[in-house]
Each structure stands twice: as C-alpha cells, then as structure tokens.
Write a protein that holds these residues in place. Sequence first.
Motif, PDB file in Angstrom:
ATOM      1  N   LEU A 116       0.807  -1.199  -0.207  1.00  0.00           N
ATOM      2  CA  LEU A 116      -0.026   0.156   0.233  1.00  0.00           C
ATOM      3  C   LEU A 116       0.961   1.299   0.020  1.00  0.00           C
ATOM      4  O   LEU A 116       0.447   2.105  -0.720  1.00  0.00           O
ATOM      5  N   GLU A 117       1.941   1.273   0.701  1.00  0.00           N
ATOM      6  CA  GLU A 117       2.897   2.349   0.715  1.00  0.00           C
ATOM      7  C   GLU A 117       3.316   2.673  -0.744  1.00  0.00           C
ATOM      8  O   GLU A 117       3.485   3.717  -1.137  1.00  0.00           O
ATOM      9  N   GLY A 118       3.554   1.732  -1.490  1.00  0.00           N
ATOM     10  CA  GLY A 118       4.018   1.832  -2.707  1.00  0.00           C
ATOM     11  C   GLY A 118       2.924   2.054  -3.622  1.00  0.00           C
ATOM     12  O   GLY A 118       3.238   2.087  -4.942  1.00  0.00           O
ATOM     13  N   ALA A 119       1.761   2.090  -3.539  1.00  0.00           N
ATOM     14  CA  ALA A 119       0.729   2.403  -4.146  1.00  0.00           C
ATOM     15  C   ALA A 119      -0.065   3.398  -4.050  1.00  0.00           C
ATOM     16  O   ALA A 119      -1.143   3.850  -4.596  1.00  0.00           O
ATOM     17  N   ARG A 120       0.252   4.465  -3.093  1.00  0.00           N
ATOM     18  CA  ARG A 120      -0.431   5.784  -2.675  1.00  0.00           C
ATOM     19  C   ARG A 120      -1.110   6.436  -3.805  1.00  0.00           C
ATOM     20  O   ARG A 120      -2.211   6.934  -3.976  1.00  0.00           O
ATOM     21  N   THR A 141      -1.669   5.679  -7.046  1.00  0.00           N
ATOM     22  CA  THR A 141      -2.577   4.934  -7.637  1.00  0.00           C
ATOM     23  C   THR A 141      -3.733   4.844  -6.869  1.00  0.00           C
ATOM     24  O   THR A 141      -4.702   5.315  -7.697  1.00  0.00           O
ATOM     25  N   ILE A 142      -3.717   4.752  -5.948  1.00  0.00           N
ATOM     26  CA  ILE A 142      -4.882   4.671  -4.849  1.00  0.00           C
ATOM     27  C   ILE A 142      -5.427   6.145  -4.999  1.00  0.00           C
ATOM     28  O   ILE A 142      -6.770   6.227  -5.182  1.00  0.00           O
ATOM     29  N   ASN A 143      -5.044   7.154  -4.906  1.00  0.00           N
ATOM     30  CA  ASN A 143      -5.307   8.691  -4.715  1.00  0.00           C
ATOM     31  C   ASN A 143      -5.921   8.939  -6.129  1.00  0.00           C
ATOM     32  O   ASN A 143      -7.021   9.754  -6.065  1.00  0.00           O
ATOM     33  N   ARG A 144      -5.372   8.436  -6.976  1.00  0.00           N
ATOM     34  CA  ARG A 144      -5.721   8.886  -8.626  1.00  0.00           C
ATOM     35  C   ARG A 144      -7.150   8.180  -8.853  1.00  0.00           C
ATOM     36  O   ARG A 144      -7.921   8.723  -9.442  1.00  0.00           O
ATOM     37  N   ASP A 145      -7.051   6.813  -8.626  1.00  0.00           N
ATOM     38  CA  ASP A 145      -8.329   5.911  -9.057  1.00  0.00           C
ATOM     39  C   ASP A 145      -9.413   5.807  -7.868  1.00  0.00           C
ATOM     40  O   ASP A 145     -10.446   5.092  -8.407  1.00  0.00           O
ATOM     41  N   TRP A 190     -11.951  -2.431   1.578  1.00  0.00           N
ATOM     42  CA  TRP A 190     -11.964  -0.972   2.000  1.00  0.00           C
ATOM     43  C   TRP A 190     -12.798  -0.347   0.880  1.00  0.00           C
ATOM     44  O   TRP A 190     -12.594  -0.269  -0.304  1.00  0.00           O
ATOM     45  N   TRP A 191     -13.886   0.359   1.462  1.00  0.00           N
ATOM     46  CA  TRP A 191     -14.340   1.300   0.496  1.00  0.00           C
ATOM     47  C   TRP A 191     -13.863   2.637   0.204  1.00  0.00           C
ATOM     48  O   TRP A 191     -13.679   3.477   1.383  1.00  0.00           O
ATOM     49  N   PRO A 192     -13.834   3.199  -0.820  1.00  0.00           N
ATOM     50  CA  PRO A 192     -13.341   4.608  -1.232  1.00  0.00           C
ATOM     51  C   PRO A 192     -14.413   5.763  -0.871  1.00  0.00           C
ATOM     52  O   PRO A 192     -14.162   6.684  -0.486  1.00  0.00           O
ATOM     53  N   ASP A 193     -15.745   5.302  -0.878  1.00  0.00           N
ATOM     54  CA  ASP A 193     -16.605   6.052  -0.586  1.00  0.00           C
ATOM     55  C   ASP A 193     -17.838   5.486   0.013  1.00  0.00           C
ATOM     56  O   ASP A 193     -18.000   4.309  -0.512  1.00  0.00           O
ATOM     57  N   ALA A 194     -19.011   6.029   0.430  1.00  0.00           N
ATOM     58  CA  ALA A 194     -20.220   5.731   0.821  1.00  0.00           C
ATOM     59  C   ALA A 194     -20.994   5.240  -0.421  1.00  0.00           C
ATOM     60  O   ALA A 194     -21.777   4.266  -0.214  1.00  0.00           O
ATOM     61  N   LEU A 202      -4.349  -0.015   8.463  1.00  0.00           N
ATOM     62  CA  LEU A 202      -5.366   0.873   8.756  1.00  0.00           C
ATOM     63  C   LEU A 202      -4.853   2.272   8.799  1.00  0.00           C
ATOM     64  O   LEU A 202      -5.519   3.151   8.435  1.00  0.00           O
ATOM     65  N   LYS A 203      -3.585   2.549   9.172  1.00  0.00           N
ATOM     66  CA  LYS A 203      -3.083   3.841   9.374  1.00  0.00           C
ATOM     67  C   LYS A 203      -3.207   4.458   7.746  1.00  0.00           C
ATOM     68  O   LYS A 203      -3.592   5.552   7.626  1.00  0.00           O
ATOM     69  N   ILE A 204      -2.600   3.615   6.921  1.00  0.00           N
ATOM     70  CA  ILE A 204      -2.248   4.146   5.359  1.00  0.00           C
ATOM     71  C   ILE A 204      -3.699   4.279   4.787  1.00  0.00           C
ATOM     72  O   ILE A 204      -3.930   5.464   4.197  1.00  0.00           O
ATOM     73  N   MET A 205      -4.743   3.291   5.077  1.00  0.00           N
ATOM     74  CA  MET A 205      -5.951   3.326   4.552  1.00  0.00           C
ATOM     75  C   MET A 205      -6.667   4.789   5.046  1.00  0.00           C
ATOM     76  O   MET A 205      -7.428   5.467   4.295  1.00  0.00           O
ATOM     77  N   LEU A 206      -6.705   4.923   6.404  1.00  0.00           N
ATOM     78  CA  LEU A 206      -7.160   6.138   6.918  1.00  0.00           C
ATOM     79  C   LEU A 206      -6.366   7.520   6.485  1.00  0.00           C
ATOM     80  O   LEU A 206      -7.126   8.505   5.917  1.00  0.00           O
ATOM     81  N   GLU A 207      -5.008   7.466   5.999  1.00  0.00           N
ATOM     82  CA  GLU A 207      -4.630   8.588   5.364  1.00  0.00           C
ATOM     83  C   GLU A 207      -4.896   8.800   4.031  1.00  0.00           C
ATOM     84  O   GLU A 207      -5.075   9.987   3.457  1.00  0.00           O
ATOM     85  N   LEU A 208      -5.392   7.584   3.268  1.00  0.00           N
ATOM     86  CA  LEU A 208      -5.910   7.699   2.054  1.00  0.00           C
ATOM     87  C   LEU A 208      -7.401   8.033   1.839  1.00  0.00           C
ATOM     88  O   LEU A 208      -7.977   8.071   0.914  1.00  0.00           O
TER      89      LEU A 208
END
Length: 190
Positions: free
Chosen positions: A93-97, A99-103, A156-160, A127-133
């Motif tokens: 996840l650290e190396g995918a920030r 991509t995750i932020n973009r998509d 992990w859901w990106p939004d409701a 948990l820490k990374i997913m909350l930061e994202l």
Amino acid sequence: MVDLANINGIDSTLCTQIGILSSNTTTVFTEGKSTEHIKVKSEEWLHKFPPGRRNRLKNNGSLLNAFTLDSLNISNSVSLLHLDVEEHEGEVLEGARETINRDRPIVITEGFNIWPPPQDGDDQRVLKIMLELNYTSASEIPEYCGIKKTGRNRIWWPDAETMDKAMAIVGKELSRQGIVPWIASELPEL
C-alpha cells in the motif's frame, strides 16, 4: 484468474501482474523456489551471513527486483486492488499511494486480527495508511482466509456511494451469520 473472469463474463479490462510489489524499488531475496508463499527478505538481510551460508541460501532462493505499484504507470483506471501478500499489505500500500489516490479503487487486504482494533503490526500499518488515504469504512468478509483462524479479508470502500452500490450486490454474502471455512479443496468444480 483468467478462467474465473471468463466464467463471470469479465472482458479484457482485467489485468493481472505477477511480481514482487514493495514500498520502494529495490532488490529482494526470496527464500524458496515456489511462487506461492515465498519468504521475502531484503538483500541486506542476506549479507549479514558469512559467505558459505550466504551461498547456500542463494542456492535455495532467488534475487529478484521489487517495484512499487505506482512505478508500473498503469494507464487504465484501477477499480479493484486485491492484496494477498502474506503480511506485507502495508508495504504494498505504501508503494501504491499515487494509484489509490488517483483511481479510488475498492481495496481488499488480508489481515490476521479480528477488528477492531488491530493488534498485528501489519494490520495496524494497513489501517493507518487506509485512513491517510481517506478510506474510512471497511467490511470484513466472513470466511477464513489463511491458516490462522483469525485471518480475514477486508474490503476497503473509497466512499459511501461505492459501498452502497456494491453492498446491493454482495451485502447478503457479507452479512451472513457464521464464518465460512473456505478451503480450496472443498470448493465445487466449475
């Protein structure tokens, strides 16, 4: 995976990658020759041993390049990222920030504690990374997903809105009572 995609009518947008994903681009040492459940160590770890032992270890493993998901420069939008990397989910996840932020994909991780709160170090890092994202909601899949009885996959859901749409399809499965003892040898043949 391709067979499952075909059975389920998923078109050619499915992209799978086999490789060593990490939090940075580096060389790693893998213990074992199998591609399933290999142990990955830093190259520096290998150099802490005397030359004779180092050579024996090298003969039973491989030096491979590790890379970040972000370094792949995936041009298509990533809608699902499923990680099953044996307690290295936080590292990937650290190396995918980027991509995750973009998509803003749905992310599935494997963990070894019943939540909340996570006790395992990698679960805490996830948990820490997913909350930061800004992923504030996760659903536990009610099945054993490893050799430890507390092992679970989490969605992990990106939004409701994404969660509501997906739960309309899979919610019944996720809310069933009891844990499914998911073992590959017990699955029905297709």
